[in-house]
Design an enzyme around this catalytic site. Structure first.
Site, PDB file in Angstrom:
ATOM      1  CB  SER A 129      -0.860  -0.022   1.267  1.00 31.83           C
ATOM      2  OG  SER A 129      -1.490   1.222   1.479  1.00 31.83           O
ATOM      3  CE1 TYR A 142      -5.293  -1.572   4.499  1.00 29.93           C
ATOM      4  CE2 TYR A 142      -3.822   0.289   4.165  1.00 29.93           C
ATOM      5  CZ  TYR A 142      -4.584  -0.744   3.653  1.00 29.93           C
ATOM      6  OH  TYR A 142      -4.619  -0.958   2.293  1.00 29.93           O
TER       7      TYR A 142
HETATM    8  P1  NAI Z   1     -12.060  -4.925  -1.070  1.00 31.05           P
HETATM    9  O1  NAI Z   1     -12.713  -4.602   0.219  1.00 31.05           O
HETATM   10  O2  NAI Z   1     -12.781  -4.619  -2.344  1.00 31.05           O
HETATM   11  O3  NAI Z   1     -11.640  -6.473  -1.087  1.00 31.05           O
HETATM   12  C1  NAI Z   1     -11.091  -7.097   0.025  1.00 31.05           C
HETATM   13  C2  NAI Z   1     -11.045  -8.582  -0.192  1.00 31.05           C
HETATM   14  O4  NAI Z   1     -10.418  -9.174   0.942  1.00 31.05           O
HETATM   15  C3  NAI Z   1     -12.426  -9.243  -0.339  1.00 31.05           C
HETATM   16  O5  NAI Z   1     -12.357 -10.206  -1.372  1.00 31.05           O
HETATM   17  C4  NAI Z   1     -12.633  -9.939   1.000  1.00 31.05           C
HETATM   18  O6  NAI Z   1     -13.405 -11.112   0.905  1.00 31.05           O
HETATM   19  C5  NAI Z   1     -11.189 -10.281   1.345  1.00 31.05           C
HETATM   20  N1  NAI Z   1     -11.021 -10.508   2.774  1.00 31.05           N
HETATM   21  C6  NAI Z   1     -11.191  -9.657   3.810  1.00 31.05           C
HETATM   22  N2  NAI Z   1     -10.962 -10.293   4.974  1.00 31.05           N
HETATM   23  C7  NAI Z   1     -10.643 -11.569   4.657  1.00 31.05           C
HETATM   24  C8  NAI Z   1     -10.320 -12.726   5.410  1.00 31.05           C
HETATM   25  N3  NAI Z   1     -10.285 -12.707   6.756  1.00 31.05           N
HETATM   26  N4  NAI Z   1     -10.064 -13.862   4.738  1.00 31.05           N
HETATM   27  C9  NAI Z   1     -10.108 -13.920   3.388  1.00 31.05           C
HETATM   28  N5  NAI Z   1     -10.417 -12.864   2.615  1.00 31.05           N
HETATM   29  C10 NAI Z   1     -10.687 -11.702   3.259  1.00 31.05           C
HETATM   30  O7  NAI Z   1     -10.674  -4.160  -0.996  1.00 31.05           O
HETATM   31  P2  NAI Z   1      -9.580  -3.806  -2.111  1.00 31.05           P
HETATM   32  O8  NAI Z   1      -9.487  -2.332  -2.175  1.00 31.05           O
HETATM   33  O9  NAI Z   1      -9.784  -4.569  -3.339  1.00 31.05           O
HETATM   34  O10 NAI Z   1      -8.267  -4.297  -1.354  1.00 31.05           O
HETATM   35  C11 NAI Z   1      -7.517  -5.426  -1.765  1.00 31.05           C
HETATM   36  C12 NAI Z   1      -6.125  -5.283  -1.209  1.00 31.05           C
HETATM   37  O11 NAI Z   1      -5.534  -4.110  -1.740  1.00 31.05           O
HETATM   38  C13 NAI Z   1      -6.082  -5.125   0.315  1.00 31.05           C
HETATM   39  O12 NAI Z   1      -4.964  -5.832   0.814  1.00 31.05           O
HETATM   40  C14 NAI Z   1      -5.894  -3.645   0.496  1.00 31.05           C
HETATM   41  O13 NAI Z   1      -5.252  -3.359   1.709  1.00 31.05           O
HETATM   42  C15 NAI Z   1      -5.015  -3.332  -0.684  1.00 31.05           C
HETATM   43  N6  NAI Z   1      -4.971  -1.944  -1.083  1.00 31.05           N
HETATM   44  C16 NAI Z   1      -6.095  -1.288  -1.504  1.00 31.05           C
HETATM   45  C17 NAI Z   1      -6.006   0.032  -1.897  1.00 31.05           C
HETATM   46  C18 NAI Z   1      -7.172   0.813  -2.368  1.00 31.05           C
HETATM   47  O14 NAI Z   1      -7.020   2.023  -2.593  1.00 31.05           O
HETATM   48  N7  NAI Z   1      -8.330   0.222  -2.578  1.00 31.05           N
HETATM   49  C19 NAI Z   1      -4.721   0.750  -1.863  1.00 31.05           C
HETATM   50  C20 NAI Z   1      -3.623  -0.050  -1.401  1.00 31.05           C
HETATM   51  C21 NAI Z   1      -3.752  -1.343  -1.030  1.00 31.05           C
END
Ligand code: NAI
Length: 237
Positions: A129, A142
């Site tokens: 991130s 985080y």
């Molecule tokens: P999102 O909320 O759309 O997706 C999160 C995913 O993680 C979902 O598929 C959910 O089922 C899964 N998840 C959550 N807890 C879980 C658990 N205990 N076991 C298995 N799966 C679990 O979020 P997004 O934005 O797609 O984030 C994906 C990754 O990207 C994360 O690691 C986030 O920290 C990272 N990220 C996101 C950014 C953003 O601007 N959206 C920026 C930088 C990093």
């Protein structure tokens, strides 16, 4: 040299946002993809054609074992499962939960998949991130977990190179997904983000796909332990 067709990939957090876009892109590139996320996840879309979905809780060893033991081959592991609890992370229980999902969960998957990855000379891509590099007053867990992802990535890259496993990370900038919905909906926060982003837009989940494919491909055969920002220039401004 970017050909990854026929490879088997597992994407955690593959049921929503960034993980779902990466799963779709790997499938389009000819991989056999399993996208795994929480069973009750409020995903942003239906799985892409060719992507198999699976239930996974990265905090639950039994759930990980169940998933890993059902895989016969694995070339690519993408750890995209993640949560943020803005403003609540000074509560120690919440702090521990965020670190458990984002950092320890990543380590659990890396360890569980290591034997299969070693068989193929496979590759791991962790999702870091911008908060790998910056502190976050509203999200100390985080930020700490994502800082930890960088060090974990480098450490595993060193430790597992002898087994032929490469370990890298991408560091997305501000990407429009459910995780950042509150920021997108807040005009002042969104404007602050956009004004600092040289490319002047929110990223899309699809913006991450090319970097992941590169890192998993033969083109990156000598690349391990890097954290690659994919951020529209946010870090450099
Ligand atoms: P999102 O909320 O759309 O997706 C999160 C995913 O993680 C979902 O598929 C959910 O089922 C899964 N998840 C959550 N807890 C879980 C658990 N205990 N076991 C298995 N799966 C679990 O979020 P997004 O934005 O797609 O984030 C994906 C990754 O990207 C994360 O690691 C986030 O920290 C990272 N990220 C996101 C950014 C953003 O601007 N959206 C920026 C930088 C990093």
């Amino acid at each position: 040299m970017f050909d990854i067709s026929g490879r088997h990939a597992l994407v955690t957090g593959g049921t929503s946002g960034i993980g779902a876009a990466i799963a779709a892109a790997l499938s389009s590139a000819g991989c056999h993809v399993t996208a795994a996320g929480l069973p009750a996840a409020e995903g942003t879309g239906v799985p892409a054609p060719g992507v198999t979905t699976a239930a996974l809780d990265v905090t639950d060893a039994a759930s990980i074992d169940r998933l890993a033991s059902g895989l016969s081959r694995l070339d690519i592991l993408v750890n995209a499962a993640g949560i943020i609890r803005r403003s609540a992370e000074y509560d120690l229980e919440t702090f521990a939960q965020v670190v458990d999902v984002n950092l320890t969960g990543t380590m659990r998957l890396c360890s569980a998949c290591r034997p299969l990855l070693a068989e193929q000379g496979g590759s791991i891509v962790n999702v870091a991130s911008m908060l790998t590099f910056f502190g976050a007053g509203l999200a100390p867990a985080y930020s700490a977990s994502k800082g930890g992802i960088a060090q974990l990535t480098k450490s595993l890259a060193i430790a597992w190179a002898a087994e032929g496993i490469r370990v890298n990370a991408i560091a997305p900038g501000w990407i429009a997904t459910p995780l950042t919905q509150a920021l997108q909906d807040d005009p002042a926060r969104s404007e602050a983000i956009l004004s600092r982003t040289p490319m002047k837009r929110w990223g899309t989940p699809g913006d991450l796909a090319g970097s992941v494919i590169f890192l998993c491909s033969p083109a990156a055969a000598f690349v391990t332990g890097v954290v690659l920002p994919v951020d529209g220039g946010y870090l450099i401004s």
